[in-house]
Design a protein around this motif. Structure first.
Motif, PDB file in Angstrom:
ATOM      1  N   ALA A 181       0.832  -1.208   0.000  1.00 49.43           N
ATOM      2  CA  ALA A 181       0.000   0.000   0.000  1.00 49.43           C
ATOM      3  C   ALA A 181       0.863   1.254   0.000  1.00 49.43           C
ATOM      4  O   ALA A 181       0.680   2.166  -0.829  1.00 49.43           O
ATOM      5  N   LEU A 182       1.819   1.321   0.918  1.00 52.09           N
ATOM      6  CA  LEU A 182       2.690   2.497   0.998  1.00 52.09           C
ATOM      7  C   LEU A 182       3.582   2.611  -0.240  1.00 52.09           C
ATOM      8  O   LEU A 182       3.783   3.710  -0.772  1.00 52.09           O
ATOM      9  N   GLY A 183       4.112   1.468  -0.684  1.00 56.39           N
ATOM     10  CA  GLY A 183       5.024   1.478  -1.828  1.00 56.39           C
ATOM     11  C   GLY A 183       4.355   1.901  -3.115  1.00 56.39           C
ATOM     12  O   GLY A 183       4.867   2.759  -3.848  1.00 56.39           O
ATOM     13  N   THR A 184       3.179   1.317  -3.415  1.00 54.38           N
ATOM     14  CA  THR A 184       2.497   1.659  -4.671  1.00 54.38           C
ATOM     15  C   THR A 184       2.035   3.111  -4.685  1.00 54.38           C
ATOM     16  O   THR A 184       2.172   3.801  -5.708  1.00 54.38           O
ATOM     17  N   LEU A 185       1.497   3.590  -3.575  1.00 56.34           N
ATOM     18  CA  LEU A 185       1.055   4.990  -3.515  1.00 56.34           C
ATOM     19  C   LEU A 185       2.241   5.943  -3.698  1.00 56.34           C
ATOM     20  O   LEU A 185       2.133   6.968  -4.383  1.00 56.34           O
ATOM     21  N   GLY A 186       3.370   5.601  -3.081  1.00 54.72           N
ATOM     22  CA  GLY A 186       4.555   6.436  -3.213  1.00 54.72           C
ATOM     23  C   GLY A 186       5.089   6.455  -4.627  1.00 54.72           C
ATOM     24  O   GLY A 186       5.464   7.517  -5.166  1.00 54.72           O
ATOM     25  N   VAL A 187       5.135   5.278  -5.273  1.00 53.05           N
ATOM     26  CA  VAL A 187       5.642   5.193  -6.649  1.00 53.05           C
ATOM     27  C   VAL A 187       4.744   5.961  -7.609  1.00 53.05           C
ATOM     28  O   VAL A 187       5.219   6.616  -8.539  1.00 53.05           O
ATOM     29  N   VAL A 188       3.431   5.906  -7.393  1.00 53.52           N
ATOM     30  CA  VAL A 188       2.478   6.569  -8.294  1.00 53.52           C
ATOM     31  C   VAL A 188       2.476   8.087  -8.111  1.00 53.52           C
ATOM     32  O   VAL A 188       2.480   8.848  -9.086  1.00 53.52           O
ATOM     33  N   PHE A 189       2.502   8.557  -6.870  1.00 60.80           N
ATOM     34  CA  PHE A 189       2.264   9.986  -6.614  1.00 60.80           C
ATOM     35  C   PHE A 189       3.539  10.808  -6.381  1.00 60.80           C
ATOM     36  O   PHE A 189       3.497  12.033  -6.484  1.00 60.80           O
ATOM     37  N   LEU A 190       4.655  10.183  -6.046  1.00 61.23           N
ATOM     38  CA  LEU A 190       5.868  10.949  -5.784  1.00 61.23           C
ATOM     39  C   LEU A 190       6.657  11.189  -7.061  1.00 61.23           C
ATOM     40  O   LEU A 190       6.661  10.357  -7.979  1.00 61.23           O
ATOM     41  N   ASN A 191       7.335  12.306  -7.113  1.00 56.75           N
ATOM     42  CA  ASN A 191       8.175  12.645  -8.260  1.00 56.75           C
ATOM     43  C   ASN A 191       9.356  11.672  -8.334  1.00 56.75           C
ATOM     44  O   ASN A 191      10.065  11.469  -7.346  1.00 56.75           O
ATOM     45  N   PRO A 192       9.602  11.038  -9.495  1.00 54.80           N
ATOM     46  CA  PRO A 192      10.706  10.077  -9.628  1.00 54.80           C
ATOM     47  C   PRO A 192      12.073  10.656  -9.303  1.00 54.80           C
ATOM     48  O   PRO A 192      13.016   9.905  -9.020  1.00 54.80           O
ATOM     49  N   ASP A 193      12.203  11.979  -9.361  1.00 54.56           N
ATOM     50  CA  ASP A 193      13.494  12.606  -9.073  1.00 54.56           C
ATOM     51  C   ASP A 193      13.756  12.735  -7.579  1.00 54.56           C
ATOM     52  O   ASP A 193      14.883  13.021  -7.172  1.00 54.56           O
ATOM     53  N   TYR A 194      12.752  12.540  -6.766  1.00 52.05           N
ATOM     54  CA  TYR A 194      12.916  12.668  -5.316  1.00 52.05           C
ATOM     55  C   TYR A 194      13.435  11.371  -4.711  1.00 52.05           C
ATOM     56  O   TYR A 194      13.147  10.270  -5.199  1.00 52.05           O
ATOM     57  N   ARG A 195      14.193  11.515  -3.633  1.00 55.70           N
ATOM     58  CA  ARG A 195      14.717  10.351  -2.920  1.00 55.70           C
ATOM     59  C   ARG A 195      13.577   9.509  -2.339  1.00 55.70           C
ATOM     60  O   ARG A 195      13.693   8.284  -2.242  1.00 55.70           O
ATOM     61  N   ARG A 196      12.460  10.174  -1.973  1.00 54.45           N
ATOM     62  CA  ARG A 196      11.317   9.455  -1.409  1.00 54.45           C
ATOM     63  C   ARG A 196      10.747   8.449  -2.408  1.00 54.45           C
ATOM     64  O   ARG A 196      10.190   7.423  -2.016  1.00 54.45           O
ATOM     65  N   HIS A 197      10.874   8.741  -3.688  1.00 41.52           N
ATOM     66  CA  HIS A 197      10.373   7.823  -4.712  1.00 41.52           C
ATOM     67  C   HIS A 197      11.155   6.510  -4.665  1.00 41.52           C
ATOM     68  O   HIS A 197      10.568   5.413  -4.764  1.00 41.52           O
ATOM     69  N   SER A 198      12.469   6.583  -4.510  1.00 39.42           N
ATOM     70  CA  SER A 198      13.293   5.370  -4.401  1.00 39.42           C
ATOM     71  C   SER A 198      12.965   4.607  -3.127  1.00 39.42           C
ATOM     72  O   SER A 198      12.960   3.371  -3.115  1.00 39.42           O
TER      73      SER A 198
END
Length: 350
Positions: A124-141
Motif C-alpha cells: 500500500a505504501l510502496g504503490t502509492l509512493g511510486v504513483v504519486f511521488l516525483n521520480p526525481d525525489y529520494r522518497r520515490h526510491s
C-alpha cells in the motif's frame, strides 16, 4: 459430507516465484539509487587488501542484496585501475558469502509469522509512493524499496502456501530414489534459467518448511544453485573486455571449486551441524550449511589469491595495447570509475 481439500495450484507457485523475482528487481533498483554512493566509497577506500575485500564483499552484498550489482562495480573499478585484481577477488569471494544472508532472514522471519499482513501494508505504501511521488525525489526510491519488499513477502507467502498443499500428497521418501547428482544438476539448471540463486533458495526453504523435501535433497539443490548463479556473470563476460572475462572466469572457478567441495563434504557437514552444533530445525540446518561451505571456500582461496590473480592476468590478452586501455573497460554509469579511467589514460600517454 467431507469438506473439500484444496489442491495444489501450480500457478500459485509460479506466481509466487514471479512476484519474488520482480520484487528482487525493484529492491535492487531502489538500493542502487539509495546506496550506490556509499558503496562506491567503501569499495574505493576500504579494499586495500584481499581480507578487507572479503569483509566489504560480505557486508555490501548482505546490505544491497545483489551480488550482480557488487560485481558490476568491482568490474568497473578493476578496469579503471582503482582496484587491483587481487583485492577485487577478495570482494567477489565475500559477495558469495553475503548472498547467504537472504536465507537467514527468510528462515528466521519469513516462516515464523504471517507475511500477508506485512506485505499488504508495504504494498500500500510502496504503490502509492511510486504513483504519486516525483521520480526525481529520494522518497520515490524509498517507495520502490517498500514496494519491492512487499512483493518479496507476497511471493514468498504464495510459494509457502503452494508447498503446503503438496505436503499432503508427496512423501519425502520419493526423492531418495534418485541420485544426489541429479538434484545438483537440477539446482544448476533452474538457477541459470531464472537467474537468481535467492529465488531457488526460497523455493527449497518453502519445500522444507512444508515437509516435502528431505534435507539431503535440499542441500544438493542449494549446491547446484551456488554454481548456477555464475551464469549471469558468464553471459555478461563472454563478449566483454579482458578484465570482464577474467572476473567472470574467477567467479566461475571459485563457485565450481566451492560447489565440488560442498558436494564431497555434504554429509559430514550436515552431521556436524545437526550432531555437534545441535541444530534441529531443517531450515536453519540448510542456511547454515550454505554459509559454511561458502565460508570454507573463502578459507581455501584466500591463501592463494595472489597466484590466482596472476594466473587470471595471463588468461586473456589485452584488447587494445595501442589505444585506450582503461576507458573502454568502464561503464559510463559508474562515474567514479570513469573519472579515474580518464586520469589513468592521461598518465599513460603523457
Amino acid at each position: 459430507m467431507q469438506p473439500d481439500i484444496p489442491n495444489f495450484e501450480p500457478w500459485e507457485l509460479v506466481a509466487g516465484l514471479g512476484l519474488f523475482l520482480f520484487g528482487m528487481t525493484m529492491l535492487e533498483q531502489a538500493l542502487r539509487t539509495l546506496g550506490t554512493r556509499s558503496f562506491r566509497h567503501l569499495l574505493r577506500d576500504y579494499t586495500k587488501t584481499p581480507v578487507r575485500g572479503v569483509f566489504i564483499g560480505i557486508i555490501s552484498t548482505a546490505c544491497l542484496q545483489s551480488s550482480s550489482m557488487v560485481g558490476l562495480f568491482v568490474l568497473a573499478f578493476v578496469g579503471a585501475g582503482i582496484l587491483s585484481m587481487t583485492n577485487a577477488l577478495g570482494v567477489i569471494f565475500g559477495a558469495n558469502l553475503g548472498t547467504t544472508f537472504t536465507g537467514w532472514i527468510v528462515a528466521t522471519i519469513g516462516f515464523k509469522m504471517s507475511l500477508t499482513e506485512y506485505a499488504m501494508s508495504l504494498l500500500a505504501l510502496g504503490t502509492l509512493g511510486v504513483v504519486f511521488l516525483n521520480p526525481d525525489y529520494r522518497r520515490h526510491s524509498q517507495a520502490r524499496l517498500l514496494l519491492g519488499l512487499g512483493l518479496l513477502l507476497m511471493g514468498l507467502d504464495f510459494m509457502k502456501t503452494s508447498m503446503g498443499f503438496l505436503s499432503d500428497h508427496i512423501s519425502p521418501s520419493v526423492f531418495s530414489e534418485y541420485p544426489i547428482l541429479l538434484y545438483v544438476l537440477g539446482g544448476v539448471l533452474f538457477t541459470a534459467l531464472i537467474q537468481s540463486s535467492s529465488a531457488t533458495m526460497m523455493i527449497v526453504l518453502s519445500a522444507i518448511h512444508a515437509g516435502v523435501l528431505p534435507l539431503t535433497t535440499a542441500a544438493a539443490i542449494v549446491i547446484g544453485a551456488n554454481l548456477g548463479t555464475t551464469s549471469t556473470v558468464i553471459i555478461g563476460g563472454v563478449k566483454g573486455s579482458s578484465d570482464k572475462r577474467r572476473v567472470a572466469l574467477s567467479h566461475f572457478i571459485f563457485n565450481l571449486v566451492v560447489s565440488a567441495v560442498a558436494l564431497l563434504l555434504m554429509y559430514p557437514l550436515l552431521n556436524f551441524i545437526t550432531d555437534k552444533l545441535d541444530v534441529t530445525d531443517p531450515m536453519y540446518v540448510l542456511v547454515l550449511f550454505h554459509s559454511l561451505f561458502n565460508g570454507l571456500g573463502i578459507l581455501i582461496f584466500l591463501p592463494i589469491v595472489s597466484p590466482f590473480a596472476k594466473w587470471l592476468q595471463g588468461r586473456f590478452a589485452d584488447d587494445d595495447l595501442i589505444g585506450c586501455q582503461y576507458i573502454t573497460k568502464v561503464s559510463p554509469t559508474v562515474s567514479d570509475a570513469a573519472s579515474e579511467a580518464i586520469r589513468q589514460e592521461v598518465i599513460r600517454f603523457y
